[in-house]
Design an enzyme around this catalytic site. Structure first.
Site: not given
Ligand code: LLP
Length: 399
Positions: A224, A258, A260, A297, A301, A326-327
């Site tokens: 997050g 975790e 990402g 994205r 969003y 086409c959107e």
């Molecule tokens: N752990 C869990 C349980 C999660 O659900 C997520 C992301 C992460 C870790 C990793 O989160 P991060 O560090 O990347 O924020 N597609 C969306 C983001 C969806 C995130 C879903 N879960 C976007 O493009 O902003």
């Protein structure tokens, strides 16, 4: 970076990742937690390219996976099973069984029904399984509603009384070994308050469980951590780590996180080529060869990504950068004062390393773009551009 050369060599649309930046991001976070044992389990969903996973694996990263496909990717890329976590609200029986057979670190459980399912499968296979429970601390993370997950109305996790009950049941079960406690309140978090509050609530619960002789060894804080897309003030890794550590006094748990987006988001760009400009009395459009199927994205969003015309400065009439899909919702950027462009100019869409390629599709029968890694000044292809034949492969034999 010589984008002209890269576009010539690999064509557009193209994802480009800076592997040195990814390393630096990983190391910064790992370093921030140095006061304690920690495992950075990269959230594979953000970008699951095998070469990128291999790089992270070599740095010592684990993997947070939300499907067995992600678990298989992580293993294939050389991330050891004892650093792999399987999370997600809807795991199939076969996925649970395979994760057990592969002896991953633990499965994060998200409901009472899943708890019983996992127990049954463990018993059937005769493999006791390590588990965590995802706790929903009921905290508003103040981010986009689609990526906020820590409120009681969200589909994720279980409330605290349910979590307490599940841990007690697990303690009694010969097939489940409760080793972790997990929460994740949302993504793209830029406010430290909710993280600290959630961490405090879950740490208190962990202490209670310790008193009941339930040996929680992993404190899994989810992902997050937000990044800068426009003018956000991201949380510094040190402050993030301190906020979490400050809630853990008197315990000896390993921190699992975790991330990402934090690891890959700012290390990637999306490169696309101008096809046409089109002016109407109401609007100026720059039509490019990349689209919402490549980078979803902005459409999904209303997310902001900085864009720039490669090699051109100055400002022009505000323009929407749009793709060929086409959107009307197919746009990469809106109302940007970009300089006048010509057919063939390159446009750079920044901070596209996370949830870019990973959320791409073949909508409008568009082949997915290629992916390129830059490391120590050298570029290399890490995923080929899809071909038409590849796209139809699963269908032709039914013709
Ligand atoms: N752990 C869990 C349980 C999660 O659900 C997520 C992301 C992460 C870790 C990793 O989160 P991060 O560090 O990347 O924020 N597609 C969306 C983001 C969806 C995130 C879903 N879960 C976007 O493009 O902003």
């Amino acid at each position: 970076m010589d984008y002209q050369k890269l576009a010539q060599r690999y064509d557009t649309p193209l994802y480009i990742y800076d592997f040195n930046q990814i390393k630096a991001n990983y190391n910064a976070l790992k370093q921030a937690f140095k006061a304690r044992k920690s495992l950075i389990a990269y959230a594979v969903k953000a970008n699951s390219n095998l070469s990128l996973l291999k790089l992270l694996g070599q740095l010592g990263s684990g993997a947070d996976c939300v499907s067995i496909g992600e678990v298989r990717r992580a293993l294939l890329a050389g991330i050891p099973n004892y650093k792999i976590i399987f999370s997600g609200v809807g795991k199939r029986d076969d996925e649970i069984a395979e994760a057990m057979e592969k002896e991953i670190l633990y499965i994060n459980i998200e409901s009472e029904a899943e708890f019983h399912r996992v127990e049954e499968i463990a018993q059937k296979l005769g493999i006791p399984m390590r588990i965590g429970v995802r706790v929903n601390p009921n905290i508003d993370p103040k981010t986009h509603p689609y990526i906020s997950t820590g409120l009681l109305e969200s589909k994720f996790g279980v409330d605290i009384p349910t979590a307490q009950r599940l841990y007690l049941l697990a303690k009694k079960s010969p097939w489940l070994e409760p080793v972790a406690i997990h929460f994740h309140i949302g993504s793209q978090l830029t406010d430290l308050g909710p993280i600290k509050e959630a961490s405090q609530i879950v740490a208190d619960l962990a202490r209670q469980l310790h008193r009941l002789d339930i040996d929680i060894r992993f404190f899994d804080v989810g992902g997050g951590l937000g990044i800068r897309y426009k003018d956000e003030e991201p949380i510094a890794p040190y402050d993030y780590a301190q906020a979490i550590l400050s809630t853990l006094s008197g315990t000896d748990m390993t921190i699992v996180c975790e991330p990402g987006r934090f690891i890959v988001g700012n290390a990637g760009v999306f490169l696309t080529r101008v096809l046409y400009e089109k002016e109407t009395p109401a609007k100026r459009f720059i039509i490019v060869d990349g689209a919402m199927n490549d980078l979803l994205r902005p459409s999904l969003y209303n997310a902001y990504h900085e864009v720039e015309v490669v090699g051109k400065e100055g400002e022009g009439r505000p323009a929407d950068v749009v793709g060929p899909v086409c959107e009307s919702g197919d746009f990469l950027a809106k109302d940007r004062p970009l300089p006048p462009t010509e057919h063939g100019d390159l446009i750079l869409v920044k901070s596209a390393g996370a949830y870019g390629f990973a959320m791409s599709s073949n909508y409008n029968s568009r082949p997915r773009p290629a992916e390129v890694a830059i490391e120590d000044g050298r570029d290399r292809l890490i995923r080929e551009r899809e071909s038409f034949e590849y796209m139809i492969e699963k269908e032709v034999r039914f013709l």
